[in-house]
Design an enzyme around this catalytic site. Structure first.
Site, mmCIF file in Angstrom:
data_model
loop_
_atom_site.group_PDB
_atom_site.id
_atom_site.type_symbol
_atom_site.label_atom_id
_atom_site.label_comp_id
_atom_site.label_asym_id
_atom_site.label_seq_id
_atom_site.Cartn_x
_atom_site.Cartn_y
_atom_site.Cartn_z
ATOM 1 N N LYS A 125 1.075 -1.358 -0.183
ATOM 2 C CA LYS A 125 0.113 -0.006 -0.042
ATOM 3 C C LYS A 125 1.037 1.222 -0.152
ATOM 4 C CE LYS A 125 -4.437 0.730 2.335
ATOM 5 N NZ LYS A 125 -5.071 0.724 3.730
HETATM 6 C C1 E4P Z 1 -8.464 1.522 3.683
HETATM 7 O O1 E4P Z 1 -7.567 0.827 3.385
HETATM 8 C C2 E4P Z 1 -8.294 2.138 5.030
HETATM 9 O O2 E4P Z 1 -7.459 1.590 5.899
HETATM 10 C C3 E4P Z 1 -9.386 2.386 5.423
HETATM 11 O O3 E4P Z 1 -10.612 1.906 4.917
HETATM 12 C C4 E4P Z 1 -9.578 3.818 6.338
HETATM 13 O O4 E4P Z 1 -11.007 3.858 6.977
HETATM 14 P P1 E4P Z 1 -11.328 5.324 7.927
HETATM 15 O O5 E4P Z 1 -11.492 6.512 7.216
HETATM 16 O O6 E4P Z 1 -12.575 4.458 8.576
HETATM 17 O O7 E4P Z 1 -10.170 5.062 8.910
#
Ligand code: E4P
Length: 217
Positions: A83
């Site tokens: 990522k």
């Molecule tokens: C996705 O890969 C992220 O880890 C996640 O969906 C972020 O979510 P949040 O905005 O609720 O922290």
């Protein structure tokens, strides 16, 4: 639609995985902090539990360091998706890592133009953050729809991974628009099974069954 689970809590992943609900997992530095686990250890454990892609996020800000971190994370298991953030350096890292055959999830996407750049840099997944746009009174779903249109216009193969899903309505709308994947916390996935009429109907059936005086077992 594929379901990724947005957590680094292995017990919660295991419960959903046993039900066949887990097509992959996403983590991020905040979720690693919440788990209290070492990133390399917990990522390895998750990657062994789950067949699909497991996203593990780099924390460097410069492309060359992101690439080095990405290679280290990718070496944990064959199903790791590295990522990287949607910055110019993140796009450079995406191009190199995807060129080496690694899956790359480009995260923190908040505009269709960013998504277009990620697809051109060879991203396997683009992660538009719905909930965080809604938090500032913008329409996260409109972004998913715009990216769907643009990717379909040009036949980009990058998968739209609807992220920052906070509600069951987010999940429904992302599926309706045609996001390839959604990643949601286990609580949201479980909540998708709930409906007040199901609960009410079950109550009536149980009350009537009691009156029959019968037993099945
Ligand atoms: C996705 O890969 C992220 O880890 C996640 O969906 C972020 O979510 P949040 O905005 O609720 O922290």
């Amino acid at each position: 639609m594929k379901f990724f689970v947005d957590t680094a809590e292995t017990d919660q992943i295991a419960e959903l995985n046993d039900l066949g609900m887990v097509d992959g997992v996403t983590t991020n530095p905040s979720l690693i902090l919440k788990s209290g686990r070492d990133i390399l250890e917990v990522t390895k454990e998750i990657a062994e539990m789950v067949d699909g892609p497991v996203s593990a996020e780099v924390v460097a800000l410069k492309a060359d360091e992101m690439i080095a971190e990405g290679r280290k994370l990718a070496a944990i298991a064959g199903n790791i998706a590295v990522k990287v953030p949607l910055t110019w350096d993140g796009l450079k890292a995406c191009k190199v890592l995807s060129g080496e055959g690694h899956m790359v999830n480009v995260t923190l996407c908040f505009s269709a133009n960013q998504a277009l750049l990620a697809a051109k840099a060879g991203a396997t997944f683009i992660s538009p953050f719905i909930g965080r746009l809604d938090d500032i009174n913008l329409d996260g779903m409109e972004l998913i729809a715009d990216i769907r249109t643009i990717y379909d216009n040009y036949g980009f193969e990058t998968q739209i991974l609807a992220a920052s899903i906070r509600t069951v309505n987010h999940a429904f709308q992302a599926a309706h628009i045609g996001a390839d994947v959604m990643t949601a916390p286990p609580s949201v996935i479980k909540k998708m099974a709930e409906h007040p009429l199901t609960e009410q109907g079950l109550k009536t059936f149980m009350a009537d069954w009691e009156k029959t005086g019968q037993k099945i077992l």
